[in-house]
Motif scaffolding. Structure first.
Motif, PDB file in Angstrom:
ATOM      1  N   GLY A 119      44.237  37.741  51.538  1.00 56.56           N
ATOM      2  CA  GLY A 119      43.897  36.363  51.864  1.00 56.56           C
ATOM      3  C   GLY A 119      42.441  36.052  51.585  1.00 56.56           C
ATOM      4  O   GLY A 119      42.112  35.042  50.935  1.00 56.56           O
ATOM      5  N   ILE A 120      41.534  36.911  52.052  1.00 60.81           N
ATOM      6  CA  ILE A 120      40.098  36.696  51.844  1.00 60.81           C
ATOM      7  C   ILE A 120      39.752  36.749  50.365  1.00 60.81           C
ATOM      8  O   ILE A 120      39.040  35.886  49.839  1.00 60.81           O
ATOM      9  N   PHE A 121      40.265  37.767  49.669  1.00 55.84           N
ATOM     10  CA  PHE A 121      39.970  37.902  48.239  1.00 55.84           C
ATOM     11  C   PHE A 121      40.585  36.758  47.441  1.00 55.84           C
ATOM     12  O   PHE A 121      39.978  36.253  46.491  1.00 55.84           O
ATOM     13  N   GLY A 122      41.796  36.343  47.833  1.00 53.26           N
ATOM     14  CA  GLY A 122      42.444  35.253  47.126  1.00 53.26           C
ATOM     15  C   GLY A 122      41.687  33.941  47.246  1.00 53.26           C
ATOM     16  O   GLY A 122      41.514  33.213  46.250  1.00 53.26           O
ATOM     17  N   VAL A 123      41.205  33.633  48.434  1.00 55.12           N
ATOM     18  CA  VAL A 123      40.419  32.414  48.646  1.00 55.12           C
ATOM     19  C   VAL A 123      39.126  32.476  47.833  1.00 55.12           C
ATOM     20  O   VAL A 123      38.690  31.482  47.236  1.00 55.12           O
ATOM     21  N   ASN A 124      38.526  33.669  47.779  1.00 52.71           N
ATOM     22  CA  ASN A 124      37.293  33.836  47.016  1.00 52.71           C
ATOM     23  C   ASN A 124      37.530  33.623  45.519  1.00 52.71           C
ATOM     24  O   ASN A 124      36.731  32.961  44.846  1.00 52.71           O
ATOM     25  N   LEU A 125      38.610  34.187  45.009  1.00 53.86           N
ATOM     26  CA  LEU A 125      38.945  33.989  43.599  1.00 53.86           C
ATOM     27  C   LEU A 125      39.245  32.522  43.302  1.00 53.86           C
ATOM     28  O   LEU A 125      38.861  32.006  42.245  1.00 53.86           O
ATOM     29  N   LEU A 168      37.880  27.325  40.793  1.00 55.58           N
ATOM     30  CA  LEU A 168      37.672  25.881  40.884  1.00 55.58           C
ATOM     31  C   LEU A 168      36.275  25.478  40.423  1.00 55.58           C
ATOM     32  O   LEU A 168      36.097  24.455  39.745  1.00 55.58           O
ATOM     33  N   LEU A 169      35.270  26.288  40.772  1.00 56.75           N
ATOM     34  CA  LEU A 169      33.902  25.940  40.419  1.00 56.75           C
ATOM     35  C   LEU A 169      33.584  26.222  38.960  1.00 56.75           C
ATOM     36  O   LEU A 169      32.701  25.576  38.377  1.00 56.75           O
ATOM     37  N   SER A 170      34.269  27.186  38.356  1.00 52.64           N
ATOM     38  CA  SER A 170      34.011  27.492  36.942  1.00 52.64           C
ATOM     39  C   SER A 170      34.877  26.644  36.013  1.00 52.64           C
ATOM     40  O   SER A 170      34.460  26.310  34.894  1.00 52.64           O
ATOM     41  N   PHE A 171      36.072  26.267  36.468  1.00 48.89           N
ATOM     42  CA  PHE A 171      36.979  25.482  35.629  1.00 48.89           C
ATOM     43  C   PHE A 171      36.403  24.105  35.321  1.00 48.89           C
ATOM     44  O   PHE A 171      36.755  23.492  34.311  1.00 48.89           O
ATOM     45  N   GLN A 172      35.506  23.637  36.176  1.00 46.20           N
ATOM     46  CA  GLN A 172      34.906  22.319  35.970  1.00 46.20           C
ATOM     47  C   GLN A 172      34.020  22.272  34.737  1.00 46.20           C
ATOM     48  O   GLN A 172      33.837  21.205  34.132  1.00 46.20           O
ATOM     49  N   LEU A 226      33.764  25.151  32.235  1.00 52.50           N
ATOM     50  CA  LEU A 226      34.061  26.132  31.199  1.00 52.50           C
ATOM     51  C   LEU A 226      35.455  25.931  30.626  1.00 52.50           C
ATOM     52  O   LEU A 226      36.342  25.394  31.292  1.00 52.50           O
ATOM     53  N   ALA A 227      35.629  26.396  29.411  1.00 48.83           N
ATOM     54  CA  ALA A 227      36.950  26.380  28.786  1.00 48.83           C
ATOM     55  C   ALA A 227      37.868  27.356  29.515  1.00 48.83           C
ATOM     56  O   ALA A 227      37.401  28.345  30.084  1.00 48.83           O
ATOM     57  N   PRO A 228      39.179  27.105  29.521  1.00 50.10           N
ATOM     58  CA  PRO A 228      40.116  27.996  30.230  1.00 50.10           C
ATOM     59  C   PRO A 228      39.993  29.455  29.816  1.00 50.10           C
ATOM     60  O   PRO A 228      40.148  30.353  30.648  1.00 50.10           O
ATOM     61  N   GLU A 229      39.715  29.713  28.520  1.00 48.32           N
ATOM     62  CA  GLU A 229      39.584  31.089  28.053  1.00 48.32           C
ATOM     63  C   GLU A 229      38.394  31.789  28.714  1.00 48.32           C
ATOM     64  O   GLU A 229      38.478  32.975  29.056  1.00 48.32           O
ATOM     65  N   LEU A 230      37.293  31.073  28.894  1.00 44.91           N
ATOM     66  CA  LEU A 230      36.108  31.661  29.526  1.00 44.91           C
ATOM     67  C   LEU A 230      36.328  31.862  31.023  1.00 44.91           C
ATOM     68  O   LEU A 230      35.871  32.852  31.588  1.00 44.91           O
ATOM     69  N   VAL A 231      37.034  30.922  31.633  1.00 46.83           N
ATOM     70  CA  VAL A 231      37.397  31.097  33.047  1.00 46.83           C
ATOM     71  C   VAL A 231      38.290  32.331  33.195  1.00 46.83           C
ATOM     72  O   VAL A 231      38.139  33.126  34.129  1.00 46.83           O
ATOM     73  N   GLY A 232      39.202  32.505  32.244  1.00 48.60           N
ATOM     74  CA  GLY A 232      40.062  33.684  32.261  1.00 48.60           C
ATOM     75  C   GLY A 232      39.277  34.974  32.147  1.00 48.60           C
ATOM     76  O   GLY A 232      39.623  35.984  32.775  1.00 48.60           O
ATOM     77  N   ASN A 233      38.198  34.965  31.352  1.00 48.25           N
ATOM     78  CA  ASN A 233      37.338  36.150  31.252  1.00 48.25           C
ATOM     79  C   ASN A 233      36.690  36.486  32.585  1.00 48.25           C
ATOM     80  O   ASN A 233      36.596  37.656  32.967  1.00 48.25           O
ATOM     81  N   ILE A 234      36.239  35.448  33.289  1.00 51.83           N
ATOM     82  CA  ILE A 234      35.604  35.672  34.589  1.00 51.83           C
ATOM     83  C   ILE A 234      36.618  36.243  35.581  1.00 51.83           C
ATOM     84  O   ILE A 234      36.350  37.244  36.256  1.00 51.83           O
ATOM     85  N   LEU A 235      37.782  35.622  35.654  1.00 51.81           N
ATOM     86  CA  LEU A 235      38.797  36.090  36.602  1.00 51.81           C
ATOM     87  C   LEU A 235      39.320  37.473  36.212  1.00 51.81           C
ATOM     88  O   LEU A 235      39.587  38.310  37.081  1.00 51.81           O
ATOM     89  N   GLY A 236      39.457  37.715  34.905  1.00 50.56           N
ATOM     90  CA  GLY A 236      39.902  39.022  34.440  1.00 50.56           C
ATOM     91  C   GLY A 236      38.904  40.123  34.737  1.00 50.56           C
ATOM     92  O   GLY A 236      39.273  41.296  34.842  1.00 50.56           O
ATOM     93  N   THR A 237      37.629  39.746  34.867  1.00 47.99           N
ATOM     94  CA  THR A 237      36.599  40.705  35.255  1.00 47.99           C
ATOM     95  C   THR A 237      36.618  40.953  36.758  1.00 47.99           C
ATOM     96  O   THR A 237      36.426  42.085  37.215  1.00 47.99           O
TER      97      THR A 237
END
Length: 223
Positions: free
Chosen positions: A114-120, A125-129, A131-142
């Motif tokens: 729950g805590i990690f999910g809310v953080n992700l 939400l803050l990066s999607f505003q 960055l392109a979806p591919e770059l957001v995916g890089n951040i989340l994938g990291t």
């Protein structure tokens, strides 16, 4: 009985969970603030180029935070049980030994997810505003392997703490360190790629190790 165990775990860990959530939020907020500041100073085109050509993700400072949160949560949840000998009473409740341990670990996994999910979600939400979806995916994938390492650290920490003998406990600490290093071997965004789901499955399977320690405890193994 199940609800009583969950309530006991909540009373024991609620303040730690609050502090952990605030710390994770602070680190994620700082990372996103740094990203937005860089975008405002250098422009989106330059930042996007840096993220693509240099594998920048702007969340490097978060690398070991979930790991530390997971380890400390295991300490908060299980060390008092072992020090005060409460684990003996807990395991003799009118519920199976493994059902009791499953309730305790299940509680820990649910609140950590729950805590990690809310953080992700916050990072997304803050990066999607901006960055392109591919770059957001890089951040989340990291971030995903690091958060998964936090879950694994919690489960391995429970395994070590519940072990009744120090000889095996030391060996288990060394094994846990080696296992956790795997999660940090990737040096580029999304380094684990299609292998990530296998590592996530391995993380959940590591919960079975704590049952081995409890089995030895119930069997009366001592130093």
């Amino acid at each position: 009985m199940f609800s009583a165990i969950l309530y006991k775990e909540w009373i024991k860990s609620r303040w730690y969970l609050l502090v952990s959530a605030l710390v994770l939020t602070a680190f994620a907020g700082y990372a996103m603030l740094k990203l937005h500041r860089a975008l405002s100073m250098m422009g989106a085109a330059h930042i996007w180029e840096v993220m693509i050509t240099r594998n920048a993700v702007f969340v490097d400072q978060m690398q070991y935070v979930p790991l530390i949160v997971g380890v400390l949560f295991a300490v908060v949840q299980f060390v008092p049980e072992m020090q005060r000998k409460c684990i003996k009473l807990t395991l003799h409740l009118p519920m199976s030994v493994y059902g009791t341990l499953g309730s305790m670990l299940g509680y820990g996994l649910v609140v950590l997810y729950g805590i990690f999910g809310v953080n992700l979600l916050m990072v997304y939400l803050l990066s999607f505003q901006v960055l392109a979806p591919e770059l957001v995916g890089n951040i989340l994938g990291t971030l995903l392997p690091w958060y998964s390492a936090g879950i694994a650290a919690y489960l391995l920490g429970a395994w070590v703490i519940l072990e009744p003998t120090w000889k095996l406990r030391i060996a288990e600490i060394l094994m846990s360190v080696l296992l956790l290093k795997v999660w940090f071997m990737g040096s580029v965004p999304c380094a684990f790629g299609g292998f990530l789901h296998v590592m996530l499955l391995f993380t959940l399977c590591s919960a079975s190790l704590a049952w081995l320690s409890v089995f030895r405890f119930v069997a009366g193994r001592q130093d």
